[in-house]
Design a protein around this motif. Structure first.
Motif, PDB file in Angstrom:
ATOM      1  N   THR A 126     -48.715 -15.795 -33.546  1.00 42.76           N
ATOM      2  CA  THR A 126     -47.932 -16.380 -32.454  1.00 42.76           C
ATOM      3  C   THR A 126     -47.108 -15.319 -31.727  1.00 42.76           C
ATOM      4  O   THR A 126     -46.984 -15.359 -30.495  1.00 42.76           O
ATOM      5  N   LEU A 127     -46.558 -14.355 -32.468  1.00 45.62           N
ATOM      6  CA  LEU A 127     -45.807 -13.284 -31.815  1.00 45.62           C
ATOM      7  C   LEU A 127     -46.723 -12.421 -30.953  1.00 45.62           C
ATOM      8  O   LEU A 127     -46.317 -11.962 -29.875  1.00 45.62           O
ATOM      9  N   SER A 128     -47.949 -12.223 -31.394  1.00 45.21           N
ATOM     10  CA  SER A 128     -48.901 -11.430 -30.600  1.00 45.21           C
ATOM     11  C   SER A 128     -49.261 -12.143 -29.297  1.00 45.21           C
ATOM     12  O   SER A 128     -49.419 -11.497 -28.252  1.00 45.21           O
ATOM     13  N   LEU A 129     -49.395 -13.465 -29.350  1.00 49.09           N
ATOM     14  CA  LEU A 129     -49.684 -14.216 -28.122  1.00 49.09           C
ATOM     15  C   LEU A 129     -48.540 -14.092 -27.114  1.00 49.09           C
ATOM     16  O   LEU A 129     -48.772 -13.904 -25.912  1.00 49.09           O
ATOM     17  N   LEU A 130     -47.304 -14.195 -27.606  1.00 47.72           N
ATOM     18  CA  LEU A 130     -46.155 -14.035 -26.710  1.00 47.72           C
ATOM     19  C   LEU A 130     -46.075 -12.609 -26.179  1.00 47.72           C
ATOM     20  O   LEU A 130     -45.759 -12.387 -25.002  1.00 47.72           O
ATOM     21  N   ASN A 131     -46.348 -11.654 -27.047  1.00 45.20           N
ATOM     22  CA  ASN A 131     -46.334 -10.259 -26.625  1.00 45.20           C
ATOM     23  C   ASN A 131     -47.354 -10.016 -25.520  1.00 45.20           C
ATOM     24  O   ASN A 131     -47.098  -9.272 -24.552  1.00 45.20           O
ATOM     25  N   HIS A 132     -48.517 -10.646 -25.637  1.00 44.11           N
ATOM     26  CA  HIS A 132     -49.556 -10.533 -24.618  1.00 44.11           C
ATOM     27  C   HIS A 132     -49.041 -11.033 -23.268  1.00 44.11           C
ATOM     28  O   HIS A 132     -49.237 -10.376 -22.228  1.00 44.11           O
ATOM     29  N   GLN A 133     -48.361 -12.164 -23.267  1.00 44.82           N
ATOM     30  CA  GLN A 133     -47.891 -12.745 -22.009  1.00 44.82           C
ATOM     31  C   GLN A 133     -46.845 -11.862 -21.329  1.00 44.82           C
ATOM     32  O   GLN A 133     -46.925 -11.600 -20.132  1.00 44.82           O
ATOM     33  N   PHE A 134     -45.850 -11.408 -22.088  1.00 50.64           N
ATOM     34  CA  PHE A 134     -44.782 -10.610 -21.472  1.00 50.64           C
ATOM     35  C   PHE A 134     -45.284  -9.231 -21.047  1.00 50.64           C
ATOM     36  O   PHE A 134     -44.823  -8.695 -20.026  1.00 50.64           O
TER      37      PHE A 134
ATOM     38  N   ASP B 155     -42.670 -19.492 -17.386  1.00 48.82           N
ATOM     39  CA  ASP B 155     -43.436 -20.305 -18.332  1.00 48.82           C
ATOM     40  C   ASP B 155     -43.559 -19.614 -19.697  1.00 48.82           C
ATOM     41  O   ASP B 155     -43.476 -20.275 -20.741  1.00 48.82           O
ATOM     42  N   SER B 156     -43.730 -18.291 -19.691  1.00 48.06           N
ATOM     43  CA  SER B 156     -43.825 -17.561 -20.956  1.00 48.06           C
ATOM     44  C   SER B 156     -42.489 -17.581 -21.698  1.00 48.06           C
ATOM     45  O   SER B 156     -42.459 -17.680 -22.927  1.00 48.06           O
ATOM     46  N   PHE B 157     -41.409 -17.475 -20.950  1.00 48.85           N
ATOM     47  CA  PHE B 157     -40.073 -17.548 -21.562  1.00 48.85           C
ATOM     48  C   PHE B 157     -39.857 -18.915 -22.208  1.00 48.85           C
ATOM     49  O   PHE B 157     -39.333 -19.005 -23.334  1.00 48.85           O
ATOM     50  N   ASN B 158     -40.265 -19.961 -21.522  1.00 48.51           N
ATOM     51  CA  ASN B 158     -40.142 -21.305 -22.102  1.00 48.51           C
ATOM     52  C   ASN B 158     -41.019 -21.468 -23.337  1.00 48.51           C
ATOM     53  O   ASN B 158     -40.628 -22.140 -24.305  1.00 48.51           O
ATOM     54  N   LEU B 159     -42.212 -20.849 -23.313  1.00 47.99           N
ATOM     55  CA  LEU B 159     -43.084 -20.881 -24.491  1.00 47.99           C
ATOM     56  C   LEU B 159     -42.414 -20.214 -25.689  1.00 47.99           C
ATOM     57  O   LEU B 159     -42.484 -20.721 -26.813  1.00 47.99           O
TER      58      LEU B 159
ATOM     59  N   ARG C 218     -39.706 -22.461 -27.077  1.00 50.93           N
ATOM     60  CA  ARG C 218     -40.310 -23.577 -27.809  1.00 50.93           C
ATOM     61  C   ARG C 218     -40.851 -23.129 -29.156  1.00 50.93           C
ATOM     62  O   ARG C 218     -40.690 -23.823 -30.170  1.00 50.93           O
ATOM     63  N   LEU C 219     -41.487 -21.957 -29.177  1.00 49.43           N
ATOM     64  CA  LEU C 219     -42.043 -21.455 -30.429  1.00 49.43           C
ATOM     65  C   LEU C 219     -40.948 -21.198 -31.458  1.00 49.43           C
ATOM     66  O   LEU C 219     -41.080 -21.588 -32.626  1.00 49.43           O
TER      67      LEU C 219
ATOM     68  N   CYS D 269     -29.839 -14.954 -16.030  1.00 46.02           N
ATOM     69  CA  CYS D 269     -29.420 -16.111 -16.838  1.00 46.02           C
ATOM     70  C   CYS D 269     -30.351 -16.374 -18.015  1.00 46.02           C
ATOM     71  O   CYS D 269     -30.035 -17.214 -18.862  1.00 46.02           O
ATOM     72  N   GLN D 270     -31.491 -15.694 -18.058  1.00 47.88           N
ATOM     73  CA  GLN D 270     -32.475 -15.915 -19.119  1.00 47.88           C
ATOM     74  C   GLN D 270     -32.554 -14.687 -20.008  1.00 47.88           C
ATOM     75  O   GLN D 270     -33.148 -13.679 -19.639  1.00 47.88           O
ATOM     76  N   ARG D 271     -31.931 -14.765 -21.155  1.00 50.71           N
ATOM     77  CA  ARG D 271     -32.002 -13.708 -22.154  1.00 50.71           C
ATOM     78  C   ARG D 271     -32.595 -14.310 -23.422  1.00 50.71           C
ATOM     79  O   ARG D 271     -32.049 -15.252 -23.999  1.00 50.71           O
ATOM     80  N   LEU D 272     -33.731 -13.764 -23.842  1.00 51.07           N
ATOM     81  CA  LEU D 272     -34.406 -14.288 -25.029  1.00 51.07           C
ATOM     82  C   LEU D 272     -33.722 -13.746 -26.280  1.00 51.07           C
ATOM     83  O   LEU D 272     -33.630 -12.525 -26.483  1.00 51.07           O
ATOM     84  N   VAL D 273     -33.242 -14.660 -27.113  1.00 55.45           N
ATOM     85  CA  VAL D 273     -32.576 -14.319 -28.371  1.00 55.45           C
ATOM     86  C   VAL D 273     -33.124 -15.244 -29.440  1.00 55.45           C
ATOM     87  O   VAL D 273     -33.308 -16.444 -29.203  1.00 55.45           O
ATOM     88  N   TYR D 274     -33.380 -14.687 -30.617  1.00 55.16           N
ATOM     89  CA  TYR D 274     -33.873 -15.509 -31.718  1.00 55.16           C
ATOM     90  C   TYR D 274     -32.893 -15.418 -32.881  1.00 55.16           C
ATOM     91  O   TYR D 274     -32.613 -14.320 -33.380  1.00 55.16           O
ATOM     92  N   LYS D 275     -32.376 -16.569 -33.268  1.00 49.48           N
ATOM     93  CA  LYS D 275     -31.476 -16.660 -34.407  1.00 49.48           C
ATOM     94  C   LYS D 275     -32.056 -17.636 -35.421  1.00 49.48           C
ATOM     95  O   LYS D 275     -32.406 -18.764 -35.057  1.00 49.48           O
TER      96      LYS D 275
END
Length: 404
Positions: free
Chosen positions: A199-207, A238-242, A245-246, A347-353
């Motif tokens: 799943t991380l590879s799919l997101l990496n592909h998009q960004f 759309d990739s940010f929203n994905l 969601r993930l 306004c869109q900063r991707l953070v994972y906690k």
């Protein structure tokens, strides 16, 4: 449209997840470079996943040998407690992963459907701007990363299996059953991490595709079109929203995997200390595989943290690429679109906690390794204190025997 090597490794990862019932639905590969997702999962596959989790839970009591306190853990209270804690965390990992698949099955299916929808929608624009060779080169790179991750994960699992076999005092039918049960849980842990990597590879592909598109748009000989920037902005949104969601869907499952990784690392390093001070007897082969296990454990942790940091960084660094358009001759419509894109990125900063508490990034990898070593040192201090008290008790009893 996928690079053949990337599709092969995705298919291999898919079969790993499918075999342990960790897929929300099944995939089909009708043509060499295509993947299709079924919206509905079959009742037979749901029943199969229930059987798998039942087998894994039944194996938990089998993993506790009858002579647990008579083997190499006899003289170490901490080894006994760490073994019990490890079993508890394995149960938590099983429940967390299967709960996620069952509870968020529709969300997971929609995630993969939206991923392929976004890619198919913007594929022609990306190929026109970036070029087919650049896209294939990126996909080939991601495929190599996934192959490397598989080798590292399985290398660590194989070394763990050999070390646990070396720790058996004598090979009996009971001990061999125990070893097989542990091996099945090791494979489950491997499969869970494979799912995270995929799943991380799919997101990496998009960004990365978004970044390549912005760079290619800024290097065009003609005046860049506002429509292209608008489409790139939509793809990034759309990739940010994905990604959000993930992270939300797999929050519990990932938390249990990271907890298991932390406990396993502490257990591995503490066993290494016991091997080094001869508290646990071992052969040369056992020491060799034990050292290899430590290397694979550190390598695997660094890979996971690096992949997660790469996804977050590739998303948050997109705003820096908008500076490439500052010195170009732009139309008024393009400038307006560029300003809207820049304002939204602010306004869109991707953070994972993890569970909203622990922030995971590259610096968290160093904190993770430091925490593991800190716990190992604390356990060594307790172990040293226990041995000192045992020696003092033995000397005291010997002194009383001499007096009487």
């Amino acid at each position: 449209m996928l690079h053949p090597k990337l599709q092969r490794v995705i298919r291999l990862n898919y079969y790993h997840l499918l075999s342990y019932g960790l897929m929300a639905t099944t995939l089909r590969f009708p043509r060499p470079n295509t993947i299709k997702i079924k919206r509905q999962v079959s009742h037979g596959y749901l029943l199969y996943s229930v059987v798998i989790i039942g087998i894994l839970l039944i194996e938990i009591p089998l993993m506790i040998p009858s002579n647990i306190f008579d083997g190499y853990m006899k003289s170490s209270f901490l080894l006994q407690k760490s073994f019990i804690v490890t079993l508890g965390l394995r149960v938590l990992t099983i429940l967390g992963n299967y709960f996620t698949v069952w509870r968020y099955r529709k969300d997971i299916i929609n995630f993969y459907m939206d991923f392929f929808r976004i890619w198919s929608t913007h594929r022609e624009m990306v190929i026109r701007l970036v070029g087919l060779k650049s896209v294939k080169r990126l996909q080939l790179y991601l495929g190599k990363l996934l192959w490397r991750n598989l080798c590292v994960i399985y290398g660590g699992g194989f070394c763990s299996f050999i070390v646990q076999y070396q720790l058996l005092s004598n090979v009996t039918e009971e001990s061999f059953t125990l070893l097989l049960a542990r091996f099945s849980h090791i494979i489950l842990f491997i499969v869970a991490k494979i799912g995270i990597y995929l799943t991380l590879s799919l997101l990496n592909h998009q960004f990365d595709i978004v970044q390549l598109s912005l760079k290619a748009l800024s290097k065009q000989q003609t005046i860049p079109k506002a429509k292209d920037l608008h489409n790139i902005s939509r793809m990034q949104r759309d990739s940010f929203n994905l990604a959000q969601r993930l992270f939300r869907i797999y929050d519990i499952a990932n938390a249990t995997v990271f907890l298991n990784m932390f406990a396993a690392s502490v257990n591995i390093y503490y066993h290494a200390v016991q091997f080094s001070n001869k508290s646990i007897k071992s052969t040369g082969w056992g020491l060799a595989f034990g050292n290899a296990l430590i290397i694979f454990n550190v390598w695997n942790s660094a890979i996971l943290m690096n992949m997660l940091d790469r996804v977050i960084t590739s998303c948050n660094d997109i705003g820096q690429l908008l500076r490439l358009f500052t010195e170009l001759k732009l139309t008024h419509e393009f400038k307006m679109e560029l300003e809207l894109f820049a304002n939204r990125l602010k306004c869109q900063r991707l953070v994972y906690k993890i569970c909203g508490c622990v922030k995971l990034d590259k610096s968290a990898c160093l904190s993770y390794i430091g925490s593991v070593l800190c716990y190992v040192i604390i356990m060594m201090q307790f172990d040293l204190r226990e041995k000192t008290q045992r020696i003092e008790r033995h000397n005291y009893l010997s002194h009383l025997d001499r007096r009487h």
